[in-house]
Design an enzyme around this catalytic site. Structure first.
Site, mmCIF file in Angstrom:
data_model
loop_
_atom_site.group_PDB
_atom_site.id
_atom_site.type_symbol
_atom_site.label_atom_id
_atom_site.label_comp_id
_atom_site.label_asym_id
_atom_site.label_seq_id
_atom_site.Cartn_x
_atom_site.Cartn_y
_atom_site.Cartn_z
ATOM 1 C CE1 TYR A 1 -83.356 -38.730 84.001
ATOM 2 C CE2 TYR A 1 -84.336 -39.714 85.960
ATOM 3 C CZ TYR A 1 -84.471 -39.136 84.703
ATOM 4 O OH TYR A 1 -85.725 -38.970 84.166
ATOM 5 N NE ARG B 1 -85.444 -23.419 82.329
ATOM 6 C CZ ARG B 1 -84.632 -23.423 81.289
ATOM 7 N NH1 ARG B 1 -84.584 -22.372 80.502
ATOM 8 N NH2 ARG B 1 -83.871 -24.468 81.048
ATOM 9 C CG ASP C 1 -84.889 -32.184 88.960
ATOM 10 O OD1 ASP C 1 -85.814 -31.873 88.190
ATOM 11 O OD2 ASP C 1 -84.246 -33.240 88.845
ATOM 12 N NE ARG D 1 -91.185 -31.675 86.369
ATOM 13 C CZ ARG D 1 -90.363 -32.157 85.440
ATOM 14 N NH1 ARG D 1 -90.481 -31.791 84.201
ATOM 15 N NH2 ARG D 1 -89.411 -32.989 85.783
ATOM 16 N NE ARG E 1 -89.781 -27.312 80.330
ATOM 17 C CZ ARG E 1 -89.259 -28.431 79.860
ATOM 18 N NH1 ARG E 1 -88.253 -28.384 79.023
ATOM 19 N NH2 ARG E 1 -89.758 -29.591 80.220
HETATM 20 O O1 CP3 Z 1 -93.860 -28.282 89.938
HETATM 21 C C1 CP3 Z 1 -93.298 -29.342 90.319
HETATM 22 O O2 CP3 Z 1 -93.742 -30.470 90.060
HETATM 23 C C2 CP3 Z 1 -92.098 -29.227 91.221
HETATM 24 C C3 CP3 Z 1 -90.800 -29.308 90.674
HETATM 25 C C4 CP3 Z 1 -90.228 -30.564 90.060
HETATM 26 C C5 CP3 Z 1 -89.316 -30.507 88.971
HETATM 27 N N1 CP3 Z 1 -88.834 -31.755 88.747
HETATM 28 C C6 CP3 Z 1 -88.940 -29.281 88.279
HETATM 29 C C7 CP3 Z 1 -88.338 -29.386 86.940
HETATM 30 C C8 CP3 Z 1 -90.347 -31.906 90.440
HETATM 31 C C9 CP3 Z 1 -91.225 -32.538 91.485
HETATM 32 C C10 CP3 Z 1 -89.444 -32.646 89.594
HETATM 33 C C11 CP3 Z 1 -89.225 -34.103 89.695
HETATM 34 C C12 CP3 Z 1 -88.455 -34.802 88.659
HETATM 35 N N2 CP3 Z 1 -87.320 -34.384 88.036
HETATM 36 C C13 CP3 Z 1 -88.746 -36.114 88.206
HETATM 37 C C14 CP3 Z 1 -89.860 -36.988 88.704
HETATM 38 C C15 CP3 Z 1 -91.173 -36.583 88.186
HETATM 39 C C16 CP3 Z 1 -91.319 -36.743 86.696
HETATM 40 O O3 CP3 Z 1 -91.546 -35.713 86.036
HETATM 41 O O4 CP3 Z 1 -91.232 -37.864 86.214
HETATM 42 C C17 CP3 Z 1 -87.771 -36.451 87.249
HETATM 43 C C18 CP3 Z 1 -87.692 -37.742 86.465
HETATM 44 C C19 CP3 Z 1 -86.868 -35.368 87.159
HETATM 45 C C20 CP3 Z 1 -85.641 -35.273 86.326
HETATM 46 C C21 CP3 Z 1 -85.744 -34.188 85.337
HETATM 47 N N3 CP3 Z 1 -85.697 -32.854 85.658
HETATM 48 C C22 CP3 Z 1 -85.877 -34.296 83.939
HETATM 49 C C23 CP3 Z 1 -85.972 -35.601 83.175
HETATM 50 C C24 CP3 Z 1 -85.922 -32.999 83.434
HETATM 51 C C25 CP3 Z 1 -85.942 -32.607 81.983
HETATM 52 C C26 CP3 Z 1 -87.221 -32.935 81.345
HETATM 53 C C27 CP3 Z 1 -88.181 -31.811 81.472
HETATM 54 O O5 CP3 Z 1 -89.325 -32.032 81.830
HETATM 55 O O6 CP3 Z 1 -87.734 -30.697 81.155
HETATM 56 C C28 CP3 Z 1 -85.847 -32.105 84.534
HETATM 57 C C29 CP3 Z 1 -85.884 -30.626 84.497
HETATM 58 C C30 CP3 Z 1 -86.980 -29.957 85.252
HETATM 59 N N4 CP3 Z 1 -87.308 -30.204 86.560
HETATM 60 C C31 CP3 Z 1 -87.834 -28.910 84.757
HETATM 61 C C32 CP3 Z 1 -88.677 -28.558 85.819
HETATM 62 C C33 CP3 Z 1 -89.711 -27.473 85.830
HETATM 63 C C34 CP3 Z 1 -87.750 -28.273 83.386
HETATM 64 C C35 CP3 Z 1 -86.515 -27.458 83.397
HETATM 65 C C36 CP3 Z 1 -86.547 -26.236 82.555
HETATM 66 O O7 CP3 Z 1 -86.996 -25.183 83.036
HETATM 67 O O8 CP3 Z 1 -86.061 -26.350 81.428
#
Ligand code: CP3
Length: 354
Positions: free
Chosen positions: A154, A40, A77, A27, A31
């Site tokens: 999911y 964003r 994602d 990540r 954010r």
């Molecule tokens: O920088 C990075 O790591 C690359 C991008 C990346 C994102 N999601 C961007 C993202 C990666 C590798 C993921 C993987 C992901 N997505 C996982 C596995 C890794 C982990 O964190 O456990 C999972 C379970 C998801 C599913 C997911 N996507 C959730 C549960 C959420 C909401 C929770 C949260 O952290 O906001 C997302 C949204 C998401 N994916 C965001 C980002 C940067 C936040 C979105 C926003 O801008 O509001």
């Protein structure tokens, strides 16, 4: 190619000598970065951002430009696959991911669209090509997907879940149905990672965020087996087999040996496990990636430096370590703490590689 000219990150994954321990963070584009929030806002929503190759490229590069990390990770994602299968992914403000059509019945599973990565997920491949054209040759690009089990949680729950009531009901009442869903997601993931590698991803990572919710027997049958299937696919094709594969099961510290035995190149480790112990257990089968508690970044710079040293010293001398967190950066973290982390790894790790 002369291996010493290969980027640090790729050499560490292959357990080849390095001058210092490479570092990137799960990540890293997210954010906690004000410049991410800016883009964003401009995009309007997470999916609008992730599906726009120019904007996805821009945010992928932000943490590289700010911190000089040793690898970039594609901004996307793990839920793009179910979205391409027709489930209708959206992010409710402050509530995380949701699907308009969760998968609950045999008919739901049978009617899933089988995505063609090059076409249905073409925006991801376009982003990869664009990012590679902008990244310098020292900074490899990581592609990724979720583990079939994690993605299925999911799909079946319809979003994030605390107790996994729906998917565990399926697993324990209709295991054959569970397997039918998992193999569909696994096959789509094989195709997806292959397409990402062909588009330019130089390493791939499988995120098994919820494997740790399973018992050992269920983990082997419903999560690990499908990650092994994906690794075998990548290792069976001549144009993908040299691309390192990293497997990460959060909460999987008690299963490191069996994860290492899948044929992957590296294992991601969360912070519940001491790296010295992890290294003894996996031997020279795989590299290790991790495993600073992301909560350390809530501390001050002295704490960050001390804890980074603790992780580096725990792995000890020699190659085969990629410094990372044990899970993603939390949104409330001060970006300066990430700068402190990178500085600490750069300062203290060369001594481990002399
Ligand atoms: O920088 C990075 O790591 C690359 C991008 C990346 C994102 N999601 C961007 C993202 C990666 C590798 C993921 C993987 C992901 N997505 C996982 C596995 C890794 C982990 O964190 O456990 C999972 C379970 C998801 C599913 C997911 N996507 C959730 C549960 C959420 C909401 C929770 C949260 O952290 O906001 C997302 C949204 C998401 N994916 C965001 C980002 C940067 C936040 C979105 C926003 O801008 O509001």
């Amino acid at each position: 190619m002369n291996t010493s000219s290969e980027p640090l990150f790729l050499r560490a994954l292959k357990r080849e000598p390095v001058e210092r321990t490479p570092v990137w963070l799960m990540r890293q584009a997210g954010r906690y970065l004000p410049e991410y929030m800016e883009v964003r806002k401009q995009a309007g929503s997470f999916m609008a951002l992730a599906s726009n190759p120019e904007l996805a490229c821009k945010v992928t590069l932000q943490p590289i430009e700010r911190f000089g990390l040793d690898a970039a990770i594609l901004f996307s994602d793990i839920l793009t696959i179910p979205d391409a299968m027709g489930l209708g992914l959206y992010f409710a403000e402050g509530e995380g991911p949701r699907f308009t059509k969760p998968v609950r019945t045999e008919a739901d599973i049978e009617s899933l669209h089988e995505p063609e990565a090059g076409k249905d997920l073409g925006y991801v491949m376009e982003a990869i090509r664009l990012i590679r054209s902008k990244l310098d040759s020292d900074t490899p690009l990581i592609g990724f997907c979720g583990s079939p089990w994690t993605v299925a949680t999911y799909m079946v729950e319809g979003g994030s879940s605390r107790n996994f009531e729906n998917i565990k009901s399926m697993l324990y009442r209709q295991p054959q149905l569970m397997h039918r869903l998992l193999i569909k997601v696994a096959n789509a993931s094989c195709d997806y990672l292959q397409a990402q590698i062909e588009a330019g991803a130089q390493a791939v990572m499988i995120f098994d965020t919820w494997g740790g919710s399973l018992s050992t027997a269920s983990y082997k049958e419903f999560s690990l087996a499908y990650m092994r299937h994906i690794v075998a696919h990548i290792k069976a094709h001549h144009n993908t087999r040299d691309t390192p594969v990293i497997l990460f099961t959060k909460g999987g510290a008690s299963w490191l040996e069996m994860i290492a035995d899948t044929g992957c190149d590296a294992v991601g480790v969360d912070w519940t496990c001491d790296l010295a112990h992890a290294r003894k257990r996996v031997g020279d089968r795989v590299a290790l990636q991790g495993n600073l508690d992301p909560g350390v970044l809530y501390g001050n710079s002295t704490v960050v430096e001390r804890e980074c040293r603790r992780v580096l010293d725990s792995f000890g001398p020699g190659s085969g370590h990629v410094f990372n967190l044990g899970h993603g950066i939390h949104p409330g973290v001060d970006p300066q703490r990430v700068a402190d982390l990178v500085a600490a790894v750069r300062q203290h790790s060369p001594a481990l590689h002399r």
